[in-house]
Design a protein around this motif. Structure first.
Motif, PDB file in Angstrom:
ATOM      1  N   ILE A 110       0.678  -0.890  -0.447  1.00 23.37           N
ATOM      2  CA  ILE A 110       0.278  -0.217  -0.061  1.00 23.37           C
ATOM      3  C   ILE A 110       0.735   0.612   0.027  1.00 23.37           C
ATOM      4  N   ALA A 111       1.992   0.840   1.019  1.00 21.67           N
ATOM      5  CA  ALA A 111       2.597   2.101   1.062  1.00 21.67           C
ATOM      6  C   ALA A 111       3.515   2.641  -0.574  1.00 21.67           C
ATOM      7  N   ASP A 112       3.692   1.427  -1.103  1.00 22.49           N
ATOM      8  CA  ASP A 112       5.285   1.618  -2.321  1.00 22.49           C
ATOM      9  C   ASP A 112       3.360   2.188  -3.850  1.00 22.49           C
ATOM     10  N   ALA A 113       2.627   1.526  -3.876  1.00 18.93           N
ATOM     11  CA  ALA A 113       1.947   1.968  -4.751  1.00 18.93           C
ATOM     12  C   ALA A 113       0.682   3.195  -4.080  1.00 18.93           C
ATOM     13  N   TYR A 114       0.277   3.626  -3.262  1.00 17.15           N
ATOM     14  CA  TYR A 114      -0.828   4.019  -3.601  1.00 17.15           C
ATOM     15  C   TYR A 114      -0.684   5.400  -2.595  1.00 17.15           C
ATOM     16  N   LEU A 115      -0.764   5.169  -0.873  1.00 14.23           N
ATOM     17  CA  LEU A 115      -0.526   5.835  -0.156  1.00 14.23           C
ATOM     18  C   LEU A 115       0.686   6.604  -0.221  1.00 14.23           C
ATOM     19  N   GLY A 116       1.892   6.163  -0.390  1.00 11.82           N
ATOM     20  CA  GLY A 116       3.121   6.493   0.385  1.00 11.82           C
ATOM     21  C   GLY A 116       3.584   6.830   1.103  1.00 11.82           C
ATOM     22  N   ARG A 117       5.158   6.674   1.446  1.00  8.20           N
ATOM     23  CA  ARG A 117       5.393   5.652   2.839  1.00  8.20           C
ATOM     24  C   ARG A 117       5.396   6.660   4.070  1.00  8.20           C
ATOM     25  N   PHE A 118       5.130   8.321   4.198  1.00 10.17           N
ATOM     26  CA  PHE A 118       5.298   9.133   4.464  1.00 10.17           C
ATOM     27  C   PHE A 118       3.482   8.678   5.045  1.00 10.17           C
ATOM     28  N   SER A 119       2.765   8.874   4.445  1.00  7.80           N
ATOM     29  CA  SER A 119       0.804   8.611   4.766  1.00  7.80           C
ATOM     30  C   SER A 119       0.981   7.895   5.436  1.00  7.80           C
ATOM     31  N   THR A 120       1.955   6.631   4.751  1.00  2.10           N
ATOM     32  CA  THR A 120       0.850   5.953   5.781  1.00  2.10           C
ATOM     33  C   THR A 120       1.466   5.508   6.801  1.00  2.10           C
ATOM     34  N   ILE A 121       2.750   6.261   6.850  1.00  2.00           N
ATOM     35  CA  ILE A 121       3.471   5.863   8.810  1.00  2.00           C
ATOM     36  C   ILE A 121       2.529   6.517   9.845  1.00  2.00           C
ATOM     37  N   LEU A 122       1.834   7.697   9.477  1.00  2.00           N
ATOM     38  CA  LEU A 122       1.175   8.370   9.848  1.00  2.00           C
ATOM     39  C   LEU A 122      -0.263   8.131   9.875  1.00  2.00           C
ATOM     40  N   PHE A 123      -0.331   6.776   9.448  1.00  2.00           N
ATOM     41  CA  PHE A 123      -2.486   6.229   9.083  1.00  2.00           C
ATOM     42  C   PHE A 123      -1.791   4.734  10.792  1.00  2.00           C
ATOM     43  N   SER A 124      -0.501   4.254  10.715  1.00  2.00           N
ATOM     44  CA  SER A 124      -0.601   3.706  10.549  1.00  2.00           C
ATOM     45  C   SER A 124      -0.005   3.860  12.324  1.00  2.00           C
ATOM     46  N   VAL A 125       0.315   5.167  12.810  1.00  2.00           N
ATOM     47  CA  VAL A 125       0.963   5.136  14.408  1.00  2.00           C
ATOM     48  C   VAL A 125      -1.098   5.179  15.185  1.00  2.00           C
ATOM     49  N   PHE A 126      -1.748   5.975  14.106  1.00  2.00           N
ATOM     50  CA  PHE A 126      -3.419   6.065  14.203  1.00  2.00           C
ATOM     51  C   PHE A 126      -4.145   4.384  15.019  1.00  2.00           C
ATOM     52  N   ILE A 127      -3.494   3.697  14.404  1.00  2.00           N
ATOM     53  CA  ILE A 127      -3.999   2.397  14.387  1.00  2.00           C
ATOM     54  C   ILE A 127      -3.029   2.102  15.690  1.00  2.00           C
ATOM     55  N   TYR A 128      -2.174   2.297  15.623  1.00  2.00           N
ATOM     56  CA  TYR A 128      -1.042   1.719  16.718  1.00  2.00           C
ATOM     57  C   TYR A 128      -1.476   2.225  18.073  1.00  2.00           C
ATOM     58  N   THR A 129      -1.799   3.779  17.613  1.00  2.00           N
ATOM     59  CA  THR A 129      -2.567   4.380  19.323  1.00  2.00           C
ATOM     60  C   THR A 129      -3.827   3.685  20.201  1.00  2.00           C
ATOM     61  N   ALA A 130      -4.904   3.538  18.541  1.00  2.00           N
ATOM     62  CA  ALA A 130      -6.260   2.944  19.166  1.00  2.00           C
ATOM     63  C   ALA A 130      -5.965   1.729  19.711  1.00  2.00           C
ATOM     64  N   GLY A 131      -5.076   0.864  19.414  1.00  2.00           N
ATOM     65  CA  GLY A 131      -4.680  -0.912  20.107  1.00  2.00           C
ATOM     66  C   GLY A 131      -4.382  -0.257  21.545  1.00  2.00           C
ATOM     67  N   LEU A 132      -2.975   1.303  21.643  1.00  2.00           N
ATOM     68  CA  LEU A 132      -2.539   1.147  23.192  1.00  2.00           C
ATOM     69  C   LEU A 132      -3.924   1.285  23.687  1.00  2.00           C
ATOM     70  N   GLY A 133      -4.823   2.387  23.217  1.00  2.00           N
ATOM     71  CA  GLY A 133      -6.307   2.485  23.991  1.00  2.00           C
ATOM     72  C   GLY A 133      -7.294   1.592  24.023  1.00  2.00           C
ATOM     73  N   LEU A 134      -7.257   0.283  23.467  1.00  2.00           N
ATOM     74  CA  LEU A 134      -7.755  -0.115  23.953  1.00  2.00           C
ATOM     75  C   LEU A 134      -7.299  -1.060  24.844  1.00  2.00           C
ATOM     76  N   LEU A 135      -5.331  -1.299  24.712  1.00  2.00           N
ATOM     77  CA  LEU A 135      -5.506  -1.994  26.269  1.00  2.00           C
ATOM     78  C   LEU A 135      -5.827  -1.527  27.068  1.00  2.00           C
ATOM     79  N   ILE A 136      -5.763  -0.026  27.746  1.00  2.00           N
ATOM     80  CA  ILE A 136      -5.875   0.349  28.321  1.00  2.00           C
ATOM     81  C   ILE A 136      -7.518   0.254  29.407  1.00  2.00           C
ATOM     82  N   LEU A 137      -8.651   0.061  28.114  1.00  2.00           N
ATOM     83  CA  LEU A 137      -9.378   0.073  28.939  1.00  2.00           C
ATOM     84  C   LEU A 137      -9.322  -1.163  29.144  1.00  2.00           C
ATOM     85  N   SER A 138      -9.147  -2.474  28.649  1.00  2.00           N
ATOM     86  CA  SER A 138      -9.037  -3.714  28.958  1.00  2.00           C
ATOM     87  C   SER A 138      -8.278  -4.209  30.503  1.00  2.00           C
TER      88      SER A 138
END
Length: 605
Positions: A110-138
């Motif tokens: 996806i990074a190489d073909a469509y979003l670019g590496r910088f944008s993919t990094i940003l989207f991924s960090v937001f998803i990662y942070t959502a996972g951390l938030g759910l761990l806190i909730l659990s």
């Protein structure tokens, strides 16, 4: 006799002037198809190289601190909080690790073909942070909190807690799947392969990238794990979320200094076109001269051209020009360039190396599963009042890797560079091979130490064996040294040896070695468990580690690794590197092995 008017003397002078002009442009501008923050051709003096890479390494430090703070203690969490058996917990960790290291194949694409590496990094960090938030909730929501009575029956919230906990874990997997291949390749993109000084700096980039990675790992498996074991998991997850926020802020501060690659669409389409064109023209004879194969003219604005090689010659037919005026024969599904054909050859060429490193990955997987369970049943006291958390012993491997990459970059490379005349010191595949051989030694030591531990456990009959956890230092440190050679070498190899348009996917190929190895490790555990229990026998993976036979399992892995060393050498000796034609017309370059490298006596084309 030729007159001065017909003399060809002036031509070399004209070409020299052009070459000097090209060299001047190459010093001022970065002409590798990248752009700056405003979409323009980047200025070399104000973008890229270490001034940009340091921001990128900073966010990798934060992400690895967070990831290993969670993953390293996962085995303990599964067995003590979720009450899973040893073999079940080991397979759960392997499955999760496998998914986490296979998802980068999708993220890299996806990074190489469509979003670019910088944008993919940003989207991924937001998803990662959502996972951390759910761990806190659990850990905080009353209906989701896990049971605290380990010895007694556990009802109520355990099932719901498991669901939320694993959803959070796999959100982190998805975030990692986009983050890791994009970030590492984005960092390497800051160094121009066509500029001699930046190319030299790039040879050190992967070493210092892993230095930052291991530094984050060490803090994760010591400070964060200590908080998890002695304060609470929810506090550690909050700390990790804050660290990720700080790391993201640092990463965004570097935006003016970055060089960006514009995505070019699906990287699979050119590969499919080459296959289709080769099949359609399978009956055509090979041209007498390979110069007759189709190639477009080179320029600064185009991607680097690859030199023709003689391997997989069937694919060359895709670049044969059909002698017809019919425009349909210029269709990209009927005619490919030599560079496009060679790019497909590169993908085929890396498959044997990928396969030959899988057994190495299976052994590496044990450091986060069975090695940590060994720590849990050994004497971990430093003083009468302080006991090392089991997962913190994992930091020994990180220390080994930090020492290894530092020594390699500062001592071994300069020494071997003088000895061999090769810019890299030793070649990238030789570096990988050294690491694979070290893993054999690590597994032999692990087997011997485990046999010693079991003999003491049978005599003492206590749950915690009166044997110091520091007996495990050699196997962790040597495994860390093996990582410093092989894992760093694999990162560099897969980044360099794939087509330029697929470099995030190249890092994903490296990660998929570890992912496939984790899945195969789970399969191997299942097979060994079945075989050893058959006929009323005792499983090598009993619920009580003191009744297991991990020593025999480690001997099995050592034997597999020893055979694999031989296979790897045979594969590496037949390997041919990517041969690149420089844009600026200075010299040909061969990514991954220096200019005049002899790679375990590989065939050169």
């Amino acid at each position: 006799m030729a007159t001065p008017m017909h003399s060809k003397e002036p031509a070399p002078v004209f070409n020299t002037e052009i070459s000097e002009e090209m060299q001047d442009d190459n010093e001022k501008w970065v002409l590798d198809s990248s752009v700056d923050n405003k979409g323009n051709v980047p200025l070399r003096a104000s973008t890229g190289a270490w001034k940009a890479a340091l921001f990128i390494i900073a966010i990798e430090f934060g992400e690895r601190l967070s990831f290993f703070g969670i993953s390293t203690n996962l085995m303990m969490y599964l067995t003590k909080v979720l009450h899973e058996e040893l073999k079940t917990a080991a397979k759960t960790v392997n499955y999760w690790s496998g998914v986490t290291t296979m998802l980068p194949l999708l993220g890299g694409f996806i990074a190489d073909a469509y979003l670019g590496r910088f944008s993919t990094i940003l989207f991924s960090v937001f998803i990662y942070t959502a996972g951390l938030g759910l761990l806190i909730l659990s850990q905080l929501a009353p209906a989701l909190k896990p049971c605290t009575d380990i010895d007694g029956p556990c009802h109520g919230s355990l099932r719901l807690h498991k669901i939320v906990f694993f959803v959070a874990l796999y959100l982190i997997s998805i975030g990692t799947g986009g983050h890791r291949p994009s970030l590492e390749s984005f960092g390497a993109d800051q160094f121009d392969d066509d500029h001699p000084h930046e190319k030299m700096k790039k040879m050190s980039y992967f070493n210092w990238w892993n230095f930052g990675l291991c530094s984050g790992l060490m803090l994760g498996v010591t400070v964060i794990v200590y908080i998890e074991d002695n304060i609470s998991f929810w506090v550690s997850y909050v700390v990790l979320s804050v660290i990720m926020g700080i790391a993201l802020s640092i990463f965004l501060l570097g935006r003016p200094f970055y060089r960006y690659r514009v995505p070019q669409g699906s990287t699979l389409t050119p590969i499919m076109r080459v296959f289709a064109a080769a099949v359609r023209k399978r009956h055509l004879p090979y041209p007498a001269n390979t110069q007759e194969l189709y190639e477009v003219s080179n320029s600064f604005s185009e991607k680097r051209r690859l030199s023709h090689t003689n391997q997989f010659r069937f694919l060359d037919k895709a670049a044969i020009i059909e002698h017809t005026n019919n425009e349909k024969h210029m269709n990209p599904w009927r005619l490919a360039t030599v560079t496009q054909v060679e790019e497909l050859k590169l993908i085929i060429n890396i498959i044997p190396i990928w396969l030959a490193t899988i057994p190495f990955g299976i052994s590496i997987a044990q450091s986060s599963t069975f090695f940590l369970k060994q720590c849990a049943v050994m004497d971990r006291r430093l003083t009468s009042s302080f006991e090392i958390p089991p997962a913190s012993v994992f930091s020994l491997g990180a220390i080994g890797m930090i020492v290894c990459v530092t020594m390699y970059d500062r001592i071994l490379v300069p020494f071997f560079r003088r000895l061999t005349g090769n810019q890299r010191g030793i070649s990238v595949l030789q570096r990988i091979g050294v690491g694979i051989a070290m893993v054999v030694i690590a597994m032999v030591i692990a087997a011997i130490v485990e046999a010693k531990r079991l003999s003491i456990a049978h005599e003492d009959q206590s749950k915690v064996v009166p044997m110091s956890v520091f007996w495990l230092v050699p196997q962790f440190v040597i495994l860390g040294f093996g990582d410093g050679f092989s894992l760093v070498g694999l990162q560099e190899y897969f980044y360099d040896q794939v087509p330029d348009s697929m470099r995030s996917l190249g890092i994903a190929f490296y990660l998929s070695v570890i992912g496939a190895a984790n899945f195969l490790s789970s399969l191997l555990i299942t097979v060994v468990d079945y075989v050893t229990r058959r006929g009323g026998g005792t499983s090598w993976f009993a619920k009580d580690l003191n009744k297991s036979r991990l020593d025999k399992f480690f001997w099995l892995l050592a034997a597999m690794d020893a055979v694999n060393v031989v296979i790897y050498i045979l594969v590496a000796r037949r390997h041919s590197y990517k041969s690149v034609q420089s844009r600026v017309g200075i010299a040909n370059s061969s990514d991954g092995d220096g200019d005049d490298e002899d790679e375990l006596s590989p065939s050169r084309v």
